[in-house]
Structures are given as C-alpha cells and as structure tokens.
Design a protein around this motif. Sequence first.
Motif, PDB file in Angstrom:
ATOM      1  N   ALA A  50       0.825  -1.216   0.000  1.00 47.41           N
ATOM      2  CA  ALA A  50       0.000   0.000   0.000  1.00 47.41           C
ATOM      3  C   ALA A  50       0.863   1.272   0.000  1.00 47.41           C
ATOM      4  CB  ALA A  50      -0.970  -0.013   1.177  1.00 47.41           C
ATOM      5  N   PRO A  51       1.896   1.375   0.836  1.00 45.73           N
ATOM      6  CA  PRO A  51       2.749   2.568   0.755  1.00 45.73           C
ATOM      7  C   PRO A  51       3.436   2.723  -0.592  1.00 45.73           C
ATOM      8  CG  PRO A  51       3.096   1.422   2.844  1.00 45.73           C
ATOM      9  CD  PRO A  51       2.260   0.517   1.991  1.00 45.73           C
ATOM     10  N   THR A  52       3.749   1.604  -1.248  1.00 50.00           N
ATOM     11  CA  THR A  52       4.355   1.676  -2.579  1.00 50.00           C
ATOM     12  C   THR A  52       3.400   2.331  -3.564  1.00 50.00           C
ATOM     13  OG1 THR A  52       5.708  -0.278  -2.180  1.00 50.00           O
ATOM     14  CG2 THR A  52       5.288   0.312  -4.482  1.00 50.00           C
ATOM     15  N   VAL A  53       2.140   1.927  -3.493  1.00 50.29           N
ATOM     16  CA  VAL A  53       1.126   2.526  -4.376  1.00 50.29           C
ATOM     17  C   VAL A  53       0.960   4.009  -4.059  1.00 50.29           C
ATOM     18  CG1 VAL A  53      -1.330   2.495  -4.986  1.00 50.29           C
ATOM     19  CG2 VAL A  53      -0.071   0.347  -4.763  1.00 50.29           C
ATOM     20  N   ALA A  54       1.008   4.359  -2.776  1.00 45.67           N
ATOM     21  CA  ALA A  54       0.873   5.763  -2.389  1.00 45.67           C
ATOM     22  C   ALA A  54       2.020   6.602  -2.954  1.00 45.67           C
ATOM     23  CB  ALA A  54       0.832   5.875  -0.862  1.00 45.67           C
ATOM     24  N   ALA A  55       3.248   6.091  -2.815  1.00 45.29           N
ATOM     25  CA  ALA A  55       4.401   6.816  -3.360  1.00 45.29           C
ATOM     26  C   ALA A  55       4.321   6.891  -4.880  1.00 45.29           C
ATOM     27  CB  ALA A  55       5.696   6.129  -2.932  1.00 45.29           C
ATOM     28  N   GLY A  56       3.874   5.798  -5.499  1.00 43.61           N
ATOM     29  CA  GLY A  56       3.731   5.787  -6.948  1.00 43.61           C
ATOM     30  C   GLY A  56       2.752   6.831  -7.447  1.00 43.61           C
ATOM     31  N   ALA A  57       1.720   7.115  -6.657  1.00 45.23           N
ATOM     32  CA  ALA A  57       0.741   8.133  -7.057  1.00 45.23           C
ATOM     33  C   ALA A  57       1.385   9.507  -7.165  1.00 45.23           C
ATOM     34  CB  ALA A  57      -0.414   8.161  -6.052  1.00 45.23           C
ATOM     35  N   VAL A  58       2.335   9.804  -6.281  1.00 47.09           N
ATOM     36  CA  VAL A  58       3.049  11.080  -6.341  1.00 47.09           C
ATOM     37  C   VAL A  58       3.899  11.141  -7.607  1.00 47.09           C
ATOM     38  CG1 VAL A  58       4.686  12.585  -5.163  1.00 47.09           C
ATOM     39  CG2 VAL A  58       3.070  11.210  -3.823  1.00 47.09           C
ATOM     40  N   ALA A  59       4.638  10.062  -7.878  1.00 44.23           N
ATOM     41  CA  ALA A  59       5.470  10.023  -9.083  1.00 44.23           C
ATOM     42  C   ALA A  59       4.619  10.118 -10.339  1.00 44.23           C
ATOM     43  CB  ALA A  59       6.292   8.729  -9.092  1.00 44.23           C
ATOM     44  N   ARG A  60       3.501   9.419 -10.355  1.00 45.37           N
ATOM     45  CA  ARG A  60       2.629   9.423 -11.541  1.00 45.37           C
ATOM     46  C   ARG A  60       2.124  10.827 -11.848  1.00 45.37           C
ATOM     47  NH1 ARG A  60      -0.707   3.768 -11.451  1.00 45.37           N
ATOM     48  NH2 ARG A  60      -1.654   4.695 -13.292  1.00 45.37           N
ATOM     49  N   LYS A  61       1.732  11.561 -10.814  1.00 46.23           N
ATOM     50  CA  LYS A  61       1.187  12.902 -11.057  1.00 46.23           C
ATOM     51  C   LYS A  61       2.268  13.823 -11.620  1.00 46.23           C
ATOM     52  CE  LYS A  61      -1.619  16.610  -9.248  1.00 46.23           C
ATOM     53  NZ  LYS A  61      -2.469  17.127  -8.136  1.00 46.23           N
ATOM     54  N   TRP A  62       3.480  13.769 -11.051  1.00 46.52           N
ATOM     55  CA  TRP A  62       4.564  14.636 -11.547  1.00 46.52           C
ATOM     56  C   TRP A  62       4.923  14.281 -12.980  1.00 46.52           C
ATOM     57  CZ3 TRP A  62       9.513  14.569 -13.436  1.00 46.52           C
ATOM     58  CH2 TRP A  62      10.245  15.755 -13.344  1.00 46.52           C
ATOM     59  N   LEU A  63       5.037  12.986 -13.279  1.00 44.61           N
ATOM     60  CA  LEU A  63       5.422  12.554 -14.631  1.00 44.61           C
ATOM     61  C   LEU A  63       4.349  12.896 -15.653  1.00 44.61           C
ATOM     62  CD1 LEU A  63       6.957   9.099 -13.726  1.00 44.61           C
ATOM     63  CD2 LEU A  63       8.193  11.026 -14.735  1.00 44.61           C
ATOM     64  N   LEU A  64       3.094  12.806 -15.267  1.00 39.09           N
ATOM     65  CA  LEU A  64       2.012  13.158 -16.190  1.00 39.09           C
ATOM     66  C   LEU A  64       2.051  14.645 -16.513  1.00 39.09           C
ATOM     67  CD1 LEU A  64      -0.553  12.341 -17.758  1.00 39.09           C
ATOM     68  CD2 LEU A  64      -1.853  12.784 -15.661  1.00 39.09           C
ATOM     69  N   GLN A  65       2.269  15.472 -15.506  1.00 39.20           N
ATOM     70  CA  GLN A  65       2.296  16.911 -15.724  1.00 39.20           C
ATOM     71  C   GLN A  65       3.517  17.361 -16.514  1.00 39.20           C
ATOM     72  OE1 GLN A  65       1.803  19.102 -12.068  1.00 39.20           O
ATOM     73  NE2 GLN A  65      -0.311  18.427 -11.785  1.00 39.20           N
ATOM     74  N   LYS A  66       4.677  16.774 -16.229  1.00 40.24           N
ATOM     75  CA  LYS A  66       5.914  17.232 -16.846  1.00 40.24           C
ATOM     76  C   LYS A  66       6.184  16.589 -18.207  1.00 40.24           C
ATOM     77  CE  LYS A  66       7.246  19.947 -13.494  1.00 40.24           C
ATOM     78  NZ  LYS A  66       7.376  21.426 -13.667  1.00 40.24           N
ATOM     79  N   HIS A  67       5.784  15.336 -18.378  1.00 41.33           N
ATOM     80  CA  HIS A  67       6.146  14.612 -19.605  1.00 41.33           C
ATOM     81  C   HIS A  67       4.964  13.928 -20.292  1.00 41.33           C
ATOM     82  CE1 HIS A  67      10.458  15.140 -18.918  1.00 41.33           C
ATOM     83  NE2 HIS A  67      10.233  14.876 -17.651  1.00 41.33           N
ATOM     84  N   GLY A  68       3.771  13.995 -19.709  1.00 44.09           N
ATOM     85  CA  GLY A  68       2.620  13.313 -20.293  1.00 44.09           C
ATOM     86  C   GLY A  68       2.703  11.803 -20.187  1.00 44.09           C
ATOM     87  N   THR A  69       3.500  11.298 -19.248  1.00 43.45           N
ATOM     88  CA  THR A  69       3.705   9.854 -19.104  1.00 43.45           C
ATOM     89  C   THR A  69       2.518   9.221 -18.379  1.00 43.45           C
ATOM     90  OG1 THR A  69       6.073  10.299 -18.916  1.00 43.45           O
ATOM     91  CG2 THR A  69       5.312   8.083 -18.332  1.00 43.45           C
ATOM     92  N   ARG A  70       2.037   8.114 -18.923  1.00 45.92           N
ATOM     93  CA  ARG A  70       0.920   7.382 -18.329  1.00 45.92           C
ATOM     94  C   ARG A  70       1.318   5.925 -18.117  1.00 45.92           C
ATOM     95  NH1 ARG A  70      -3.867  10.273 -18.644  1.00 45.92           N
ATOM     96  NH2 ARG A  70      -3.785  12.126 -20.002  1.00 45.92           N
ATOM     97  N   PHE A  71       0.714   5.298 -17.097  1.00 50.18           N
ATOM     98  CA  PHE A  71       1.011   3.917 -16.752  1.00 50.18           C
ATOM     99  C   PHE A  71      -0.290   3.114 -16.756  1.00 50.18           C
ATOM    100  CE2 PHE A  71       4.155   6.694 -14.989  1.00 50.18           C
ATOM    101  CZ  PHE A  71       5.356   6.055 -15.259  1.00 50.18           C
ATOM    102  N   ILE A  72      -0.280   1.997 -17.487  1.00 51.25           N
ATOM    103  CA  ILE A  72      -1.475   1.171 -17.614  1.00 51.25           C
ATOM    104  C   ILE A  72      -1.079  -0.288 -17.411  1.00 51.25           C
ATOM    105  CG2 ILE A  72      -3.442   0.541 -19.059  1.00 51.25           C
ATOM    106  CD1 ILE A  72      -2.795   3.031 -20.769  1.00 51.25           C
ATOM    107  N   GLY A  73      -1.745  -0.954 -16.471  1.00 48.26           N
ATOM    108  CA  GLY A  73      -1.471  -2.359 -16.219  1.00 48.26           C
ATOM    109  C   GLY A  73      -2.719  -3.199 -16.364  1.00 48.26           C
ATOM    110  N   TRP A  74      -2.515  -4.507 -16.523  1.00 50.53           N
ATOM    111  CA  TRP A  74      -3.652  -5.422 -16.628  1.00 50.53           C
ATOM    112  C   TRP A  74      -3.196  -6.841 -16.330  1.00 50.53           C
ATOM    113  CZ3 TRP A  74      -1.179  -3.111 -20.710  1.00 50.53           C
ATOM    114  CH2 TRP A  74      -0.589  -3.945 -21.675  1.00 50.53           C
ATOM    115  N   MET A  75      -4.166  -7.698 -16.009  1.00 54.45           N
ATOM    116  CA  MET A  75      -3.877  -9.112 -15.839  1.00 54.45           C
ATOM    117  C   MET A  75      -3.929  -9.776 -17.203  1.00 54.45           C
ATOM    118  SD  MET A  75      -5.862 -12.070 -13.643  1.00 54.45           S
ATOM    119  CE  MET A  75      -5.339 -11.494 -12.026  1.00 54.45           C
TER     120      MET A  75
END
Length: 367
Positions: free
Chosen positions: A132-157
């Motif tokens: 859970a803390p990993t996901v929380a930290a990842g949310a911070v990284a995701r927001k910065w990367l989306l704003q600065k570089h338009g980077t998106r992350f998509i996962g699936w089974m």
Amino acid sequence: MSGSTLGELFRVTNFGESHGPAIGCVIDGCPPGLELSEADIQAELDRRRPGTSRHVTQRNEPDAVEILSGVYEGQTTGAPICLLIRNTDQRSKDYGNLLDTFRPGHADYSYWRKYGVRDPRGGGRSSARLTAPTVAAGAVARKWLLQKHGTRFIGWMSALGATEIPFEGFEHIPNNPFFAPNASIIPELEAQMDQLRRDGDSIGARISVIAQGVPAGLGEPLFDRLDADIAHAMMGLNAVKGVEIGDGFKSVAQRGSEHGDELTPEGFTSNHAGGVLGGVSTGQDLVVSIAIKPTSSIRTPRASIDRAGNPTTVQTFGRHDPCVGIRATPIAEALLALVVMDHVLRHRAQCGDVVLPLPPIPAAAPR
C-alpha cells in the motif's frame, strides 16, 4: 530493516508491519511545487484496497492516507514527504498457530533464519499489506510525470493461472475486479476463483504493465540500466518470481531479423525490445510483464517443521487472496512509475543540457 528503500534521487523508504498500528513511507527527493493532496493519492490506493470483491482478502481496510510532511498549502516543498496509512482491521489471533511453525512457500522460515525472530502476525514485513505505501508513493510520481512529460502507466492481468486473457481493449480494465482487458472472459475467471476458494487452494498470475510517453535517454550503462532497475523494483514486489522486458523469454525463439526493431523516418516499426535498448529508453512504450506465484497462505494442510525441527502439518486460517495477482496491477504500475521518476531526475541531473539535431523518433503503435 535494511532493504526498505527504492531509488536514488527519488527515494522511497517503506515502513511498518502487516499487523502493526500503521504502515507508510517517506519520499525524499520529490521536486517542489507539485500540487498534491491526499485525494490524489487515495484514488490509487482505492484500486489496490482489500475487500473490494469476493475474489480477494476480506480484510476491511479503508487505506486512508495521511500526509504528515513535505506539503504546504497544497504544494510539495522539496522536504521529505511522509505518508501514513493506519491499520484498522488486524486479526492477529488468526496466526496464533503459526508462532512455532512455517508456512511452505512463505517467508516464515527464511526470515527466521535471517533475523532469529518470528512475527507470525500476517507475515510482518513479508506481507503484501506493505505494498500500500508503494502505491501511495507511486501516485506522487505518476502525477509529476504526467504533468511534466505526459507519461501514463497502464497495467492489466494477462493470465490467471493457465488461463490466458486475450487483450480486447484498455477500456475493460477498470470495469472488473481482475483488471482484465477482456469483458467476455470474466465469468470464466470468477468460476475459477470460486473453485479455488472451495478447494482451499491458490493460483498465480501474469501482470503486464506499460508506460506511455516515456522520454528517450533514461537509464545508465551496465549496472544502472533502466531495465535492470525495473527488474530490481518488480522483484521487490511480494510473490514475483519472474520479470520480462518486451518480448522477454519469447526472444529466445526469435531471429535477429524479427526481434530487432527497425527504424524509419516515421518511427519504429515494432517494439520487441520493450522500449529499452542498451539499458536506455528509446521513447517507445516501456513494456513489462511479471510472473506472480500462487499465494502461500492456504487452508490445504501442508507438511512443514516447527522451530525445533520436528515434523508438523500447517493449515493457514484468516483472510487471504486465493490469487495475490488480482490486486497486483496497481502495484506494478506504481513500481514502474517510481523507477521512471527516479531515472527522469537522474537524467536531468547529468544530461539536462544535451541537445540533438534530430527530434525523438516517434514510438511504434501500442502492442
């Protein structure tokens, strides 16, 4: 406990135990000026949260995140960000029969051999609760990367046990509890999970995740390669036993004329390499797959030993996921985001002034 920190410039240190009062992380190195609220993080935590369907553990944790430091008036300050998630639904008594025994396939035995201490409550530090803390930290990284570089992350089974899940479209992923990119196969997956619960058994899964809009040039030669750091991070996720970049082990059967991704003025014609060449990103999608083993905590009696070395039989009670891979998709996305975030900052520090005469080559069409 050592080994609890991931990253160099964007460093995330994870703390807590499964049945302790709280879990969380400290993020050091987040750039200042990012607008950040608990709601930004909570949205990702809710995707990973237990008790969201009958197919996962029914431990009822709200996973409500608290920002304790590093944010002032809604913006990151550059100071360490402490994120706290309180544990509210522990049932430590469910693990009373494990104090002197070891679950086959679990970290009970290896942790005891290393530290000489047994914390049987939900596995302690080896529990998937610590993701859970990993996901929380990842949310911070995701927001910065989306704003600065338009980077998106998509996962699936992409597979549940031996059942391959054909890819139909990204739009299906948020609409089922398996994060499956296929709507028609859901009844089959549900029937498989219901049978596992009746059998008191478990199964593994394969999770695929991509990062779109990744800057070219991320990664270092040799031991700090981007794909090496991705593998390092993914292997830090509970129950992961294998990592593939791009075509992975399928590359063994390919010829060079097939595997090498040709370049044209219009862009790459394929992405067998998974967006990494020589350990450095090409600007194409990063493509990663992970293999997750069957859950070790099962009701089926299994042979083991006690701390005195005597033979015994272990049966695990309590609330467990028959397939831990079901909730692994948001975690894999977060781990990939953390690695990309760290490498973006590292690249900016060393090569931020590099200017090339040609613009980046366009990425290949999504796989």
